[in-house]
Motif scaffolding. Structure first.
Motif: not given
Length: 499
Positions: A60-66, A218-224, A240-244, A486-487
């Motif tokens: 496994t490779i773990d990563y955080p995401a919505i 809606n519900q967008i994550q751009i990270s790491n 757009s809305s609900n963006i991390i 949002v966690q």
């Protein structure tokens, strides 16, 4: 994905040791999972490097995401070639098209493995994750035929470099739900140098590409990720809305044209955290449309939090509000900001003809070093898409709050320029200590057409911002925005999810 995967956990150390790399062969990729420690130097600025230790786990490779995905595939499954020379535009398009069928069945993730993956523009799909391995580099094609042209944005009415069209972004999506663009600090290289040269030589009547853009989503994550050398802006969520957006390293030469770092544009509920940006333009530019088209479209940027940002941009702002703000900007919360060798802190840019508003802005805990301006508001930013703009469309600038600011090596403490017969009001500045440069300007606070108050500010502010004898604190909201709650989940890449 079989065999043993090495997972690297990072711990900061006081000095900057040479980065350590560990690798093992696995069925899917030669995997080096963990932290890429980069030493960046600009003048006397140094960045601490992470020391790593190895923990062995299986499969496994773990990563955080919505959101986590049920299905997984690798770019090479669709003919991808990571030699830095072969175009992978069709491979990306084919992969995403095939994975879109899993949208209603737990979603899918596309893994970009180690290698250099040359590509033109490609479109994302909903309930989808694009994951870049640490040693993966996506290279933006310099062949303009691999960049489709898009219609102008309705809240702008025309483009910066021409009235009729713009290039699609490298990674683009519209009408999306639940999208993650992430990695273990993999790199997206916009290869912008050739675009900058052509732009400076007057070779474009069309807006240059961005690296990432989402529209009506809606519900967008751009990270790491590490993003470098964009042809123009780097990250542009719009309508757009609900963006991390978190954990981005964004790098461009400090003289590169229009290389804004992050531009939330007519967006609601946005969280930008833990980003490091070196730019030729504003590190973050908050926008909402341009003059009459923006006023008519009427979609504000609101409920935005920006925290733990580090910015280097000698010719631009750490955070700019505007100048395209005709749909309005409201409820922006900025905290724990570091700027080094940057033109200004949190700057407001507007003009007669913009309309709209900038209000309920809250800024606290800024540490600024080597700045031209600490506070800068401009009411005469006269770039207009149409010379026949409406002179009666006056912006409303009110409720601007700064507190707990330390600034060193400063040329001007403030340039605050409202509009005659339309002053900027409700300005509050408290608990500010500014240390001047060896050759500061004689007039430290240059103020016109503004109204407000100050408390415990040094050097002495202008007469339009009188100091309260009794110390006060400018307000900062105590409530939490919905996007702050949002966690992120812990997601895993594994062989059991292969499609």
């Amino acid at each position: 994905m079989g065999g043993e995967i090495i997972r690297v956990e990072a711990h900061l150390v006081p000095q900057s040791p040479r980065p350590r790399r560990f690798s093992r062969r696995v069925a899917l990729v030669d995997d080096v999972i963990g932290i890429v420690a980069t030493i960046l130097t600009l003048g006397s600025v140094g960045i601490t490097v992470a020391e790593s230790r190895v923990v062995r786990i299986l499969n496994t490779i773990d990563y955080p995401a919505i959101s986590c995905r049920k299905h997984s595939a690798v770019l090479t499954d669709f003919g991808g070639v990571g030699d830095g020379k072969t175009s992978n535009t069709k491979a990306f398009q084919s992969a995403i098209s095939n994975l879109s069928r899993y949208s209603s069945d737990g979603g899918a993730e596309l893994i970009v493995p180690p290698g250099k993956w040359l590509t033109g523009s490609f479109n994302l799909t909903s309930h989808f994750t694009l994951f870049l391995h640490k040693d993966a580099v996506i290279l933006a094609s310099q062949d303009e035929s691999e960049w489709p042209q898009l219609a102008v944005l309705p809240s702008y009415g025309r483009e910066n470099n021409g009235p009729n069209a713009r290039f699609s972004s490298l990674i683009f999506g519209t009408n999306l739900t639940d999208v993650v663009i992430t990695g273990h600090n993999g790199t997206i290289d916009g290869q912008g140098a050739s675009w900058w040269v052509k732009y400076r030589n007057g070779g474009f009547n069309i807006t240059r590409p961005y690296i990432i853009e989402t529209m009506y989503s809606n519900q967008i994550q751009i990270s790491n990720l590490t993003l470098i050398n964009s042809p123009s802006w780097f990250v542009h969520p719009i309508y757009s809305s609900n963006i991390i957006i978190n954990g981005l390293t964004i790098l461009a030469p400090i003289d590169s044209p229009n290389t804004d770092g992050i531009d939330p544009d007519s967006c609601t509920n946005v969280r930008i955290e833990d980003c490091f940006i070196v730019s030729g333009d504003d590190c973050i530019a908050v926008k909402s449309g341009w003059d009459e088209p923006g006023i008519k479209f009427g979609m504000p940027t609101q409920h935005l939090i920006i925290r733990r940002l580090t910015c280097i941009s000698p010719d631009s702002a750490t955070i700019a509000l505007g100048s395209e703000m005709s749909g309005g900007i409201q409820d922006v919360r900025v905290e724990d900001i570091t700027a080094i060798n940057t033109q200004s802190g949190v700057r407001i840019k507007t003009a007669v003809g913009r309309g709209g508003y900038v209000k309920d802005i809250f800024v606290r805990r800024m540490t600024l070093n080597t700045m031209k301006y600490v506070f800068w508001m401009t009411g005469s930013y006269k770039l207009h898409p149409n010379p026949n703009f409406n002179p009666k469309a006056l912006p409303n600038i009110t409720g601007i709050n700064y507190r707990d600011v330390t600034a060193n090596n400063v040329t001007y403490s403030a340039k605050l320029e409202g509009m005659q017969d339309n002053p900027f009001t409700g300005i509050c500045i408290s608990n500010v200590t500014i240390t001047l440069s060896e050759k500061p300007k004689k007039l430290q606070w240059n103020c016109t057409a503004i109204q407000g108050t100050t408390s415990n500010v040094s050097p002495q502010p202008c007469d339009l911002l009188p100091q309260k004898q009794q110390k006060i604190e400018c307000p900062f909201p105590n409530d939490k925005l919905p996007i702050e709650s949002v966690q992120l989940k812990t997601c895993s890449l594994s062989s059991s999810k292969r499609v």
